[in-house]
Write a protein that holds these residues in place. Sequence first.
Motif, PDB file in Angstrom:
ATOM      1  N   HIS A 199     -27.455 -41.594  72.513  1.00  0.00           N
ATOM      2  CA  HIS A 199     -26.390 -42.584  72.607  1.00  0.00           C
ATOM      3  C   HIS A 199     -26.980 -43.879  72.067  1.00  0.00           C
ATOM      4  CE1 HIS A 199     -23.589 -45.406  74.573  1.00  0.00           C
ATOM      5  NE2 HIS A 199     -22.781 -44.373  74.799  1.00  0.00           N
ATOM      6  N   ARG A 200     -26.136 -44.776  71.605  1.00  0.00           N
ATOM      7  CA  ARG A 200     -26.672 -46.048  71.110  1.00  0.00           C
ATOM      8  C   ARG A 200     -27.421 -46.803  72.207  1.00  0.00           C
ATOM      9  NH1 ARG A 200     -21.948 -50.192  69.666  1.00  0.00           N
ATOM     10  NH2 ARG A 200     -23.808 -51.486  69.425  1.00  0.00           N
ATOM     11  N   SER A 201     -27.149 -46.450  73.465  1.00  0.00           N
ATOM     12  CA  SER A 201     -27.778 -47.158  74.585  1.00  0.00           C
ATOM     13  C   SER A 201     -28.748 -46.314  75.389  1.00  0.00           C
ATOM     14  CB  SER A 201     -26.691 -47.692  75.539  1.00  0.00           C
ATOM     15  OG  SER A 201     -25.843 -48.600  74.883  1.00  0.00           O
ATOM     16  N   TYR A 202     -29.027 -45.070  74.965  1.00  0.00           N
ATOM     17  CA  TYR A 202     -29.879 -44.201  75.775  1.00  0.00           C
ATOM     18  C   TYR A 202     -30.848 -43.378  74.940  1.00  0.00           C
ATOM     19  CZ  TYR A 202     -26.712 -45.009  79.746  1.00  0.00           C
ATOM     20  OH  TYR A 202     -25.965 -45.583  80.741  1.00  0.00           O
ATOM     21  N   ILE A 203     -32.083 -43.265  75.435  1.00  0.00           N
ATOM     22  CA  ILE A 203     -33.072 -42.294  74.976  1.00  0.00           C
ATOM     23  C   ILE A 203     -33.451 -41.457  76.192  1.00  0.00           C
ATOM     24  CG2 ILE A 203     -35.423 -41.947  74.106  1.00  0.00           C
ATOM     25  CD1 ILE A 203     -35.177 -44.644  72.692  1.00  0.00           C
ATOM     26  N   VAL A 204     -33.527 -40.134  76.026  1.00  0.00           N
ATOM     27  CA  VAL A 204     -33.819 -39.278  77.173  1.00  0.00           C
ATOM     28  C   VAL A 204     -35.072 -38.444  76.937  1.00  0.00           C
ATOM     29  CG1 VAL A 204     -31.376 -39.118  77.754  1.00  0.00           C
ATOM     30  CG2 VAL A 204     -32.433 -37.310  76.364  1.00  0.00           C
ATOM     31  N   ASN A 205     -35.692 -38.067  78.044  1.00  0.00           N
ATOM     32  CA  ASN A 205     -36.802 -37.118  78.020  1.00  0.00           C
ATOM     33  C   ASN A 205     -36.200 -35.723  78.124  1.00  0.00           C
ATOM     34  OD1 ASN A 205     -39.048 -35.524  78.450  1.00  0.00           O
ATOM     35  ND2 ASN A 205     -39.986 -36.908  79.942  1.00  0.00           N
ATOM     36  N   THR A 206     -36.184 -34.994  77.024  1.00  0.00           N
ATOM     37  CA  THR A 206     -35.525 -33.683  77.001  1.00  0.00           C
ATOM     38  C   THR A 206     -36.188 -32.686  77.937  1.00  0.00           C
ATOM     39  OG1 THR A 206     -36.867 -33.018  75.082  1.00  0.00           O
ATOM     40  CG2 THR A 206     -34.714 -34.014  74.630  1.00  0.00           C
ATOM     41  N   ARG A 207     -37.420 -32.905  78.304  1.00  0.00           N
ATOM     42  CA  ARG A 207     -38.131 -31.983  79.193  1.00  0.00           C
ATOM     43  C   ARG A 207     -37.807 -32.227  80.664  1.00  0.00           C
ATOM     44  NH1 ARG A 207     -44.122 -31.657  76.282  1.00  0.00           N
ATOM     45  NH2 ARG A 207     -43.346 -30.999  74.235  1.00  0.00           N
ATOM     46  N   ARG A 208     -37.051 -33.297  80.936  1.00  0.00           N
ATOM     47  CA  ARG A 208     -36.713 -33.596  82.325  1.00  0.00           C
ATOM     48  C   ARG A 208     -35.218 -33.412  82.616  1.00  0.00           C
ATOM     49  NH1 ARG A 208     -40.043 -36.427  85.526  1.00  0.00           N
ATOM     50  NH2 ARG A 208     -38.579 -35.539  87.036  1.00  0.00           N
ATOM     51  N   ILE A 209     -34.461 -32.858  81.663  1.00  0.00           N
ATOM     52  CA  ILE A 209     -33.030 -32.641  81.880  1.00  0.00           C
ATOM     53  C   ILE A 209     -32.835 -31.472  82.850  1.00  0.00           C
ATOM     54  CG2 ILE A 209     -30.830 -32.041  80.794  1.00  0.00           C
ATOM     55  CD1 ILE A 209     -31.966 -33.216  78.189  1.00  0.00           C
ATOM     56  N   ASP A 210     -32.042 -31.692  83.894  1.00  0.00           N
ATOM     57  CA  ASP A 210     -31.755 -30.629  84.859  1.00  0.00           C
ATOM     58  C   ASP A 210     -30.522 -29.821  84.467  1.00  0.00           C
ATOM     59  OD1 ASP A 210     -33.895 -31.300  86.592  1.00  0.00           O
ATOM     60  OD2 ASP A 210     -32.706 -32.915  87.470  1.00  0.00           O
ATOM     61  N   VAL A 211     -29.471 -30.525  84.049  1.00  0.00           N
ATOM     62  CA  VAL A 211     -28.198 -29.867  83.742  1.00  0.00           C
ATOM     63  C   VAL A 211     -27.546 -30.559  82.549  1.00  0.00           C
ATOM     64  CG1 VAL A 211     -25.890 -29.260  84.601  1.00  0.00           C
ATOM     65  CG2 VAL A 211     -27.851 -29.246  86.172  1.00  0.00           C
ATOM     66  N   ILE A 212     -26.892 -29.756  81.686  1.00  0.00           N
ATOM     67  CA  ILE A 212     -26.064 -30.297  80.605  1.00  0.00           C
ATOM     68  C   ILE A 212     -24.650 -29.773  80.829  1.00  0.00           C
ATOM     69  CG2 ILE A 212     -25.685 -30.428  78.116  1.00  0.00           C
ATOM     70  CD1 ILE A 212     -28.653 -29.819  77.723  1.00  0.00           C
ATOM     71  N   GLU A 213     -23.702 -30.697  80.990  1.00  0.00           N
ATOM     72  CA  GLU A 213     -22.324 -30.275  81.248  1.00  0.00           C
ATOM     73  C   GLU A 213     -21.359 -31.308  80.672  1.00  0.00           C
ATOM     74  OE1 GLU A 213     -19.468 -28.892  85.000  1.00  0.00           O
ATOM     75  OE2 GLU A 213     -21.413 -29.800  85.353  1.00  0.00           O
ATOM     76  N   ASP A 214     -20.436 -30.834  79.816  1.00  0.00           N
ATOM     77  CA  ASP A 214     -19.422 -31.716  79.224  1.00  0.00           C
ATOM     78  C   ASP A 214     -20.060 -32.932  78.559  1.00  0.00           C
ATOM     79  OD1 ASP A 214     -17.398 -30.039  80.140  1.00  0.00           O
ATOM     80  OD2 ASP A 214     -17.247 -31.098  82.062  1.00  0.00           O
ATOM     81  N   HIS A 215     -21.120 -32.661  77.810  1.00  0.00           N
ATOM     82  CA  HIS A 215     -21.839 -33.716  77.086  1.00  0.00           C
ATOM     83  C   HIS A 215     -22.379 -34.807  78.018  1.00  0.00           C
ATOM     84  CE1 HIS A 215     -20.483 -31.693  73.562  1.00  0.00           C
ATOM     85  NE2 HIS A 215     -19.213 -32.028  73.751  1.00  0.00           N
ATOM     86  N   MET A 216     -22.677 -34.406  79.228  1.00  0.00           N
ATOM     87  CA  MET A 216     -23.368 -35.288  80.177  1.00  0.00           C
ATOM     88  C   MET A 216     -24.709 -34.643  80.531  1.00  0.00           C
ATOM     89  SD  MET A 216     -21.555 -38.020  80.801  1.00  0.00           S
ATOM     90  CE  MET A 216     -22.337 -38.644  82.294  1.00  0.00           C
TER      91      MET A 216
END
Length: 241
Positions: A199-216
């Motif tokens: 997102h223009r306002s977010y960088i995430v650590n892909t190794r710490r994602i618990d759930v992906i749902e509805d593009h959240m």
Amino acid sequence: MNPITPLTCLLVDDNEMNRLTLEHLIELTPNLKLVASFANAVDCLAFFRQGGQVDIAFLDIEMPLLSGLDLVRILPTPQPDVILVTSHRDFALDAFELRVTDYVVKPVELPRFLQAVERVIKARQTPEALPEAHTPANEQHIFVKVNKKMVRVKFEELLYIEALSDYSVLVLDKQKLIVYNTLKSLEERLPSSSFARVHRSYIVNTRRIDVIEDHMLVFGKHEVPVSKSYQEGFYRQLRRA
């Protein structure tokens, strides 16, 4: 780099005597060529935005309208090697954060000046001078400035980063850190193997994602949206991980 080719440079200082001193030191250094001398950072910024380029920029820190530190933060790429020249030691942490090549305290004497120039030459002859070497692939952390302290942030503890105007919020397992860095500058220091812009306002650590749902994206009790413009690249990166 050909050792007989002089390095082009410019200087910025609002004090005329300081400018004359630096100009003289540059004149005494055979492998330097002075391209421009400015009394303020605004004129220097205009020089770069109009396509001007040099190898080294000698910058005073405390100047009206635009400080030397602020100038470094907004210089267009490719940026020169920066040597900060200041009357105070209080800005050393800021210099460390911005990864300038050297930090010289006034009054500047020729031996110290030559030492700073030599650091530029050595950096340009080694892989550490490359932008991608700022955070080597085997590094597991970065340092960020929080208030007046440098804080180590381990990648494994970092969930995501959120932009907040000119600041960024680093959300970790047990705390949040507010730092004076743009999201873009932080993104350049993070390994692309485990961090992604979603997102223009977010960088995430892909190794710490618990759930992906509805593009959240869900990180425990936190949620981060994946904007439409970043979805394709983000999901492609996940498939490669």
